[in-house]
Enzyme design. Structure first.
Site, PDB file in Angstrom:
ATOM      1  N   GLU A   5      26.018  23.183  50.796  1.00 56.42           N
ATOM      2  CA  GLU A   5      25.766  24.551  51.255  1.00 56.42           C
ATOM      3  C   GLU A   5      27.012  25.197  51.881  1.00 56.42           C
ATOM      4  O   GLU A   5      27.197  26.410  51.792  1.00 56.42           O
ATOM      5  CB  GLU A   5      24.616  24.569  52.265  1.00 56.42           C
ATOM      6  N   PHE A  54       9.107  19.808  60.189  1.00 57.84           N
ATOM      7  CA  PHE A  54      10.060  19.174  59.280  1.00 57.84           C
ATOM      8  C   PHE A  54      11.048  20.216  58.748  1.00 57.84           C
ATOM      9  O   PHE A  54      10.660  21.272  58.286  1.00 57.84           O
ATOM     10  CB  PHE A  54       9.310  18.521  58.108  1.00 57.84           C
ATOM     11  N   GLN A  55      12.316  19.902  58.853  1.00 58.59           N
ATOM     12  CA  GLN A  55      13.415  20.756  58.410  1.00 58.59           C
ATOM     13  C   GLN A  55      13.379  22.148  59.062  1.00 58.59           C
ATOM     14  O   GLN A  55      13.671  23.160  58.432  1.00 58.59           O
ATOM     15  CB  GLN A  55      13.455  20.865  56.881  1.00 58.59           C
ATOM     16  N   LYS A 101       8.590  30.587  55.267  1.00 54.51           N
ATOM     17  CA  LYS A 101       7.922  30.287  53.994  1.00 54.51           C
ATOM     18  C   LYS A 101       6.720  31.198  53.748  1.00 54.51           C
ATOM     19  O   LYS A 101       6.498  31.659  52.617  1.00 54.51           O
ATOM     20  CB  LYS A 101       7.483  28.824  53.993  1.00 54.51           C
ATOM     21  N   MET A 147      49.883  18.929  58.984  1.00 51.97           N
ATOM     22  CA  MET A 147      50.177  19.800  60.108  1.00 51.97           C
ATOM     23  C   MET A 147      49.930  19.086  61.433  1.00 51.97           C
ATOM     24  O   MET A 147      50.688  19.262  62.400  1.00 51.97           O
ATOM     25  CB  MET A 147      49.358  21.090  60.035  1.00 51.97           C
TER      26      MET A 147
END
Length: 581
Positions: free
Chosen positions: A59, A121-122, A171, A486
């Site tokens: 993502e 959940f999630q 949802k 760096m």
């Protein structure tokens, strides 16, 4: 499903309505990754024929790719991910776009409204998490709000100072139904960006520039956002004023022009830094004066009258005290100043300008030296060869973050805006490759190079499969020095060469390319560079080029953190006391 079918006045689910809103906004491409709570949208996407969806492998890469797309097109990039870990994985990309001011609209799934706050959940509080790193965010609480929120989000993302907007989609909102009605107008009383600069302030600024004996223009990323590069060039040439650019402003002024100072700042040109340090009027357009370009604030342009043009009033006098503030869109402000100058009421002392430019030419004799004598393949040499092979093509250069990024900014002579895609404010390793993918999707006719470090490229290297699946022919040049370069450079100069956790190993990139079914090349000598670049450019698909370079080369010029710009180091032998980071 056709656009006509989607446009019926029948009741629609929130998932169908989501796609219709995107169609109304002219969205053609989105970047995303599916998950449980947004499957209703993906089911509608399965039937949709007016939006192309690009499936990434992470993502974070979706957001970087959307930003790369936005940087090339100037339009908002759109991201779609699921809730919980999917939403959390977007944070780095959202913050990157926020600090570099690029428009994104990021849609994240969310658990059912009735479950929010119950540790479902999630579930993650993406509105709370992103509050400090986005321009605005929304949690959709009723399906009737969805069209308005999406309309507002696209407006906010691309107006005023651009930036990312986040929308959390529960949802149950996606499964609810109502008749679709997309608003024609928006009503945001508290959000009214100022686009027109105040005429009196613009005249004051022009008068100061004409009276100046040692003026300098700083052209920042805001010049590119507002498509104001032609106006900057016209003003500079009419008034004979040298122009320095920030990292994000590279391309707003052609680096091969006689008035170009190139990049200023921590790794900017010696002469650019000295010109800014010694100017009497500093005209800064579309920059927020971050610490990487100012160095020690107390000694930054300390004898100069500062004029600052920015569309964001919060940026003015935030870091540098400003004598003449101008809030407005850079293009509008510069056009007003040009029109005023063209009245013939203004003039400047041409002799003093010539003397000023002569002084700058003298500073140009002071150039950075190589850090390592008798080295093998130098990274700077690789960048120069890439420039010579691509300068006459329609090329976009994306970079990761680190030494290779600074060498690219220094050595690749960018002449056009939206040609460099890099991470400035956040300094995000792993940005360049997915951003290059987004840039290539934005314009399939461009030649897109990702110049990467061997540390950065491994952060999102899984997106090679995205390139393979969608036949995206990005060319990756890995500047492979075996270190987090760096960070190692700072350890060498400031920490007695204690290379703590900076040596980094890499896979065999040629074998890795073979595993992905693409072309891989290894280059160890300068004599091999041009042949490899020719082969990569001619290859119809993605390519990895592994350039094995000198491991201990340093990026110079270099202004150590907290030091003033006129204390610019040019080599390892520069006399400088050690200081803390």
């Amino acid at each position: 499903m056709t656009a006509e079918q989607m446009n019926k006045t029948e009741k629609m689910t929130g998932a169908r309505m989501f796609l219709e809103c995107l169609r109304k906004e002219g969205v053609e491409k989105i970047f995303g990754y599916p998950g449980g709570v947004i499957l209703h949208i993906y089911d509608e996407l399965y039937k949709c024929d007016f939006i192309e969806h690009y499936l990434v492998r992470h993502e974070q890469a979706a957001v970087h790719a959307a930003e790369g797309y936005a940087r090339i097109t100037g339009k908002p990039g759109v991201v779609l991910v699921t809730s919980g870990p999917g939403a959390c994985n977007t944070i780095t990309g959202i913050a990157n776009a926020y600090y570099d001011s690029y428009p994104l609209v990021v849609f994240t799934g969310q658990v059912d409204s009735k479950l929010i706050g119950n540790d479902a959940f999630q579930e993650s509080d993406i509105v709370g998490i992103t509050r400090s790193c986005c321009k605005h965010n929304y949690l959709v609480k009723n399906i009737s709000e969805l069209p308005r929120i999406i309309k507002e989000s696209f407006h906010i993302a691309q107006t005023g100072k651009p930036g990312p907007v986040v929308i959390s989609l529960p949802k149950d909102i996606l499964t609810s139904k109502m008749e679709f009605n997309y608003p024609d107008k928006i009503n945001l009383p508290g959000y009214n960006p100022t686009y027109e600069g105040h005429p009196i302030q613009c005249r004051r600024a022009l008068k100061s520039l004409c009276e100046a004996k040692r003026p300098v223009i700083i052209s920042g990323g805001g010049v590119i956002h507002s498509d104001a590069w032609q106006e900057v060039r016209e003003l500079a040439r009419k008034l004979n004023i040298p122009v320095a650019t920030t990292l994000m402003g590279i391309g707003s002024y052609p680096q091969d022009d006689q008035l170009s100072l190139g990049m200023l700042g921590m790794h900017g040109n010696y002469w650019a830094n000295h010109a800014v340090s010694n100017c009497d009027v500093l005209f800064a357009v579309g920059t927020r004066f971050n610490d990487r370009i100012t160095g020690c604030l107390k000694r930054f342009a300390k004898d100069a009258k500062v004029i600052h043009v920015d569309i964001d009033p919060c940026s003015i006098s935030k870091n540098v005290n400003v004598d003449i503030p101008i809030v407005g869109d850079a293009k509008n402000v510069l056009n007003l100043m040009l029109n005023e100058y063209n009245t013939g009421k203004y003039s400047f002392d041409e002799e003093s300008r010539k003397n000023w430019i002569k002084q700058i030419e003298a500073w140009k004799e002071c150039r950075a030296k190589f850090a390592v004598e008798n080295a093998g393949l130098r990274p700077q040499t690789v960048i120069e060869h890439i420039y010579n092979k691509t300068k006459d093509r329609d090329t976009v250069i994306a970079t990761e973050v680190g030494q290779h990024q600074m060498w690219t900014a220094q050595l690749y002579k960018f002449s056009k805006p939206r040609q460099l895609v890099t991470s400035g404010g956040l300094g995000t390793m792993g940005f360049g490759f997915p951003a290059a993918i987004g840039a290539q999707i934005a314009d399939k006719n461009k030649l897109v190079f990702n110049i990467a470090g061997d540390g950065s490229i491994q952060m999102n290297i899984q997106e090679l499969m995205t390139c393979v699946d969608y036949k995206i022919p990005v060319k990756i040049a890995v500047i492979n020095n075996g270190y987090l370069g760096m960070v190692r450079q700072w350890q060498e100069k400031l920490f007695d060469k204690h290379y703590s956790q900076t040596p980094i190993s890499s896979p065999d990139y040629v074998k890795l390319a073979e595993a992905y079914g693409i072309l891989g090349l290894r280059i160890t000598d300068e004599s091999q560079i041009d042949e490899a670049l020719d082969k990569a450019i001619a290859y119809d698909g993605p390519v990895i080029m592994d350039f094995i370079v000198e491991p201990f080369e340093m990026v110079y010029p270099w202004v150590l953190a907290g030091k003033p710009l006129n204390e610019t180091l040019l080599s390892n032998d520069s006399d400088e006391k050690k200081q803390g980071v």
